[in-house]
Write a protein that holds these residues in place. Structure first.
Motif, short mmCIF file in Angstrom:
data_model
loop_
_atom_site.label_atom_id
_atom_site.label_comp_id
_atom_site.label_asym_id
_atom_site.label_seq_id
_atom_site.Cartn_x
_atom_site.Cartn_y
_atom_site.Cartn_z
N ARG A 71 0.82 -1.21 0.00
CA ARG A 71 0.00 0.00 0.00
C ARG A 71 0.85 1.26 0.00
O ARG A 71 0.60 2.19 -0.76
N PHE A 106 -0.73 6.02 -6.90
CA PHE A 106 -1.94 5.22 -7.06
C PHE A 106 -2.88 5.48 -5.89
O PHE A 106 -2.45 5.62 -4.76
N ARG A 107 -4.15 5.55 -6.19
CA ARG A 107 -5.17 5.70 -5.15
C ARG A 107 -6.07 4.48 -5.21
O ARG A 107 -6.37 3.96 -6.28
N TYR A 108 -6.49 4.03 -4.06
CA TYR A 108 -7.19 2.75 -3.99
C TYR A 108 -8.15 2.73 -2.82
O TYR A 108 -8.14 3.59 -1.95
N ARG A 109 -9.01 1.70 -2.85
CA ARG A 109 -9.91 1.41 -1.73
C ARG A 109 -9.35 0.20 -1.00
O ARG A 109 -8.66 -0.63 -1.59
N ILE A 117 -6.68 -4.67 -1.68
CA ILE A 117 -6.50 -3.39 -2.36
C ILE A 117 -7.33 -3.40 -3.63
O ILE A 117 -7.23 -4.32 -4.44
N LEU A 173 -8.31 -1.07 -6.97
CA LEU A 173 -7.99 0.11 -7.78
C LEU A 173 -9.06 0.25 -8.86
O LEU A 173 -8.90 -0.26 -9.97
N VAL A 220 -7.76 -5.59 -8.73
CA VAL A 220 -7.67 -5.83 -7.29
C VAL A 220 -6.36 -6.55 -7.01
O VAL A 220 -5.84 -7.30 -7.85
#
Length: 142
Positions: A22, A30-33, A45, A47, A53
């Protein structure tokens, strides 16, 4: 402390391998949930921009066969064999469901994050996200 007590204390989120990946991805922009509960298996993770994922698998809990970090405990062997077989079956089912829903899935094994060149690992993941390389699983350090 019994094995059961020790095993019960092992967390499934924010593990050291997960945090390493992360932090590296975030540093590259990079931005992710995290742990999206609306997707099969709540991937570690997610994206959405890349429809991808990333699953960070612990070598023991996900039975990384052939890995130097995985071996079945010598006590209560039948229980562990069944438990790890169920985990492996669940992993395969969840990956299949994610792929059928149109997601790209990358499995990163814990042992791959133990290498001193974690930047290389994150670079490989970045290339995979940008479709520069086609990998199914990040190579590990067996």
């Amino acid at each position: 402390m019994s094995r059961s007590e020790m095993m019960s204390r092992i967390g499934s989120r924010d593990t050291k391998p997960e945090m390493l990946v992360r932090q590296g991805l975030h540093a590259l922009g990079f931005r992710y949930r995290l742990h999206a509960r609306d997707l099969p298996g709540s991937p570690d993770i997610v994206l959405p921009k890349y429809k991808s994922v990333i699953l960070i698998h612990g070598c023991f809990w996900h039975a990384h066969m052939g890995c130097r970090n995985f071996r079945i405990p010598k006590s209560n062997t039948d229980f562990w064999k069944e438990k790890l077989a169920r985990n492996t079956e669940r992993d395969a089912r969840q990956i299949k469901e994610l792929e059928e829903a149109g997601w790209r899935v990358l499995v990163v094994w814990e042992c791959a994050t133990r290498d001193s060149s974690s930047g290389k690992l994150v670079d490989t993941i970045s290339k995979w996200l940008h479709h520069e390389v086609r990998i199914i699983q990040v190579p590990d350090n067996q």
